[in-house]
Design a protein around this motif. Structure first.
Motif, short mmCIF file in Angstrom:
data_model
loop_
_atom_site.label_atom_id
_atom_site.label_comp_id
_atom_site.label_asym_id
_atom_site.label_seq_id
_atom_site.Cartn_x
_atom_site.Cartn_y
_atom_site.Cartn_z
N ALA A 215 51.28 19.11 82.85
CA ALA A 215 50.81 19.00 84.23
C ALA A 215 50.00 17.73 84.47
O ALA A 215 49.34 17.60 85.49
N GLU A 216 50.03 16.78 83.54
CA GLU A 216 49.37 15.51 83.78
C GLU A 216 49.96 14.84 85.01
O GLU A 216 51.18 14.85 85.22
N GLY A 217 49.10 14.27 85.84
CA GLY A 217 49.56 13.70 87.09
C GLY A 217 50.51 12.55 86.93
O GLY A 217 50.44 11.79 85.96
N GLY A 218 51.43 12.40 87.88
CA GLY A 218 52.32 11.25 87.92
C GLY A 218 51.66 10.12 88.69
O GLY A 218 50.50 10.23 89.11
N PHE A 219 52.40 9.03 88.94
CA PHE A 219 51.76 7.87 89.54
C PHE A 219 52.52 7.29 90.71
O PHE A 219 52.57 6.08 90.90
N THR B 176 43.80 26.13 87.74
CA THR B 176 43.03 24.95 87.34
C THR B 176 43.80 24.16 86.30
O THR B 176 44.30 24.72 85.33
N HIS B 177 43.88 22.87 86.52
CA HIS B 177 44.61 21.97 85.63
C HIS B 177 43.64 20.91 85.13
O HIS B 177 42.88 20.33 85.91
N ARG B 178 43.66 20.65 83.83
CA ARG B 178 42.72 19.71 83.23
C ARG B 178 43.44 18.58 82.52
O ARG B 178 44.49 18.79 81.91
N LYS C 23 40.04 21.59 94.84
CA LYS C 23 38.74 21.19 94.28
C LYS C 23 39.01 20.33 93.06
O LYS C 23 39.75 20.72 92.16
N ALA C 24 38.43 19.14 93.04
CA ALA C 24 38.58 18.24 91.91
C ALA C 24 37.21 17.93 91.34
O ALA C 24 36.26 17.64 92.08
N VAL D 5 37.60 9.54 81.36
CA VAL D 5 36.74 10.65 81.77
C VAL D 5 37.60 11.90 81.97
O VAL D 5 38.73 11.83 82.46
N PRO D 6 37.08 13.06 81.59
CA PRO D 6 37.82 14.31 81.82
C PRO D 6 37.69 14.75 83.27
O PRO D 6 36.63 14.64 83.87
N ILE D 7 38.79 15.26 83.83
CA ILE D 7 38.77 15.78 85.19
C ILE D 7 39.44 17.14 85.21
O ILE D 7 40.15 17.53 84.28
N SER D 8 39.20 17.88 86.27
CA SER D 8 39.91 19.14 86.51
C SER D 8 40.35 19.18 87.96
O SER D 8 39.72 18.58 88.83
N LEU D 9 41.44 19.87 88.19
CA LEU D 9 41.99 20.00 89.54
C LEU D 9 42.30 21.47 89.75
O LEU D 9 43.11 22.05 89.03
#
Length: 611
Positions: free
Chosen positions: A393-397, A409-411, A435-436, A529-533
């Motif tokens: 589930a890593e974001g695309g660009f 929740t995706h991290r 929420k991010a 940096v770690p993020i969550s979505l």
């Protein structure tokens, strides 16, 4: 002015050049520069056998992380692997400090190289010393003397073999040329070793990240590799719009196309739409060097009128707030548009009005998305990709490579300046809340213009207002620790049923989510940096599902699974394109600073118009 910045409504201000997801290899343009050569240097000293990496040994965690890199590397990405401390288990320092080997030459990751690399990783053993300085020198030789070169070092401790001191070696390597840098991950690293590893990264212009367990090691390592492999890549079927008006324009069917702005010229295309059909047109202009404040892009469609500009079916525009990297907007025709004045042969015209470039400017890439909705497309239904979870589930660009996700929740981790995209499918009657959160490390070099951004785009690829109370971007202003932004909840309404407060949430379909940490300070570039979505979709879909648009076979379907080869529009790039897969990443901080200062006027200049 800066004092008011935290509450400015920036909307889609922090737009960085999207890049291809690591799981979606792209076909580079013929004139694209060679990809960076990367050598991964892995610590296999005896301390890697310690069992404190989330319930497994550090060695097992390293195997997991490196295997993930090998599995997801694009086939054209030159990757090598060097280890140290892997073969000599004794106490003789002279032998132990010479224990460094290149186990995989720097080579493109084709099927054979990928299989060989995974076999090597499976056989890793951790037994010896920690000769970091010597290994860095040898890694530089692995990469060759020229071109863009990067070393990614993973270590759980400090060098046990100095001299040579690793930081001195790093300075030595940097002196060899500006195209060699070292990124470093400290894995379960004590504070005494962390300063040494940070010095290596800092001396070469690389980045440093900490990892405390297998998951964070995998995430951080993946992020560092993405940073090298993901450059901006606009996608679409090559097309050349007319510069002379509708008469000579090419006919476009539903799909995504790739064109370019030249000078200050508008682009024209012909399109067929019956009165019973609805048309969607979305356009995204991509700048290599950012936009001047006030740059404007407009899309319009309909039968040509006296001035040659179509507008009866739809007209939408968006204005840049400063050094943004993309301007994106889109519109949909109203049901029955054109019934009173039908176009001859049902053929109308699309124009992308260019108020961005001037005569003599370098050509600028433009994506054009065209969709048609009618009873036949409603019966066929939209193709909805399977949502992804976990590492997948890593974001695309880009819009087209946005990763499909569902509620939950995706991290992941992102590098400062990255702006990943995700997508969710929404129907009228549902409510969306996004929420991010970002975890800002205590030593993060924040400045007055450091921002944490969250942007939601509707199904027309327009930036929608994030919240009724605050903008989409929050300045960190020296804050560290956990910082969150929330968009919504917003009611998704049927077209024409929304109130003036909907701010773009009146179109069912695919919504896009983008998150970014932007920082102009040079020392922050590339920090991980770690993020969550967290996505929440509530409410009951209404019986009226609204129009279902056909965007062609390949447009906006999301990234392919790992190892897949792109086809159709996602694989195509114009032969004369000179920026696809090029070094088009504009320093995100420059964009951030200008965008923040311009943000106060954002909603004063961004308007939506329909006939």
């Amino acid at each position: 002015m800066l004092a008011a910045l935290p509450v400015l409504a920036l909307g889609g201000a922090f737009l960085s050049p999207p890049a291809i997801a690591s799981a979606t290899p792209a076909v580079p343009a013929p004139n694209a520069p060679a990809a960076a050569r990367i050598d991964l240097v892995l610590d296999l000293s005896g301390s890697m056998n310690e069992n404190d990496a989330g319930g497994q040994t550090r060695l097992a965690a390293a195997r997991q992380a490196v295997t993930r890199i090998i599995d997801t590397a694009p086939e054209q990405a030159p990757l090598g692997l060097r280890v140290y401390g892997a073969t000599y288990p004794g106490q003789d320092k002279k032998q132990g400090c010479a224990d460094t080997q290149q186990v995989l030459p720097v080579t493109p990751m084709d099927k054979t190289a990928r299989a060989d690399a995974k076999k090597q990783v499976a056989g890793f053993k951790a037994v010896g010393f920690t000769p970091i300085g010597v290994s860095l020198r040898e890694a530089a030789k692995d990469l060759g003397p020229s071109g863009e070169r990067r070393i990614i070092l993973v270590s759980d401790g400090e060098d046990t073999c100095a001299p040579p001191p690793p930081c001195d070696v790093a300075r030595e390597l940097k002196a060899q040329g500006v195209d060699l840098a070292v990124d470093v991950i400290g894995f379960r690293t004590p504070s005494s070793a962390r300063s040494q590893l940070k010095c290596i990264a800092g001396a070469t212009g690389g980045s440093y990240a900490d990892a405390g367990d297998a998951d964070s090691l995998t995430a951080n390592l993946s992020t560092l590799f993405r940073k090298e492999w993901r450059t901006y890549h606009a996608t679409g079927k090559p097309v050349e719009g007319s510069l002379a008006g509708c008469q000579d324009a090419p006919l476009v069917a539903p799909g995504q196309y790739l064109d370019k702005f030249t000078g200050g010229r508008d682009l024209y295309y012909r399109v067929k739409k019956r009165p019973d059909q609805q048309l969607q047109v979305s356009a995204t202009a991509v700048a290599e060097g950012g936009y001047d404040r006030g740059s404007l892009i407009t899309v319009a469609a309909g039968p040509p009128v006296k001035d040659g500009k179509p507008r009866d079916w739809l007209r939408e525009f968006d204005q840049s707030m400063g050094w943004a990297n993309i301007i994106t907007t889109g519109g949909r025709s109203k049901p029955g548009a054109g019934e009173d004045k039908p176009a001859p042969d049902d053929t109308g015209c699309i124009v992308i009005e260019n108020s961005v470039t001037k005569a003599g400017d370098k050509p600028m890439q433009v994506e054009l998305l065209v969709g048609i909705a009618d009873e036949s497309t409603r019966e066929t239904g939209a193709r909805t990709p399977q949502p992804r979870t976990g590492a997948d589930a890593e974001g695309g660009f880009s819009f087209n490579s946005a990763t499909p996700i569902g509620p939950g929740t995706h991290r992941q981790s992102i590098a400062v300046g990255e702006a990943p995209f995700w997508r969710v499918e929404l129907k009228a009657g549902q409510k969306l809340t996004v929420k991010a959160g970002v975890d800002v490390p205590a030593d993060f070099p924040t400045s007055a213009t450091t921002g944490w951004g969250l942007t939601v785009y509707n199904a027309k690829r327009e930036a929608a207002e994030c919240s009724s109370k605050a903008g989409a971007t929050e300045l960190l202003a020296g804050r560290t620790g956990r910082i969150e932004r929330v968009c919504g909840p917003w009611q998704i309404t049927g077209e024409g049923a929304g109130s003036p407060d909907a701010k773009g949430y009146d179109v069912p379909g695919t919504y896009y989510i983008q998150a970014q940490v932007a920082e102009p300070a040079k020392e922050a570039k590339g920090i991980v940096v770690p993020i969550s979505l967290t996505v929440d979709i509530s409410g009951t879909p209404s019986a009226d599902t609204g129009p279902v648009f056909n965007f062609g076979d390949d447009a906006a379907q999301g990234p392919a699974p790992a190892g897949a080869t792109p086809t159709g529009s996602q694989a195509a790039t114009p032969a004369n394109d000179d920026s696809s897969l090029a070094k088009t990443f504009v320093p995100a901080g420059i964009a951030a600073a200008a965008l923040i200062l311009a943000g106060a006027a954002f909603y004063a200049v961004k308007r939506r118009r329909t006939p």
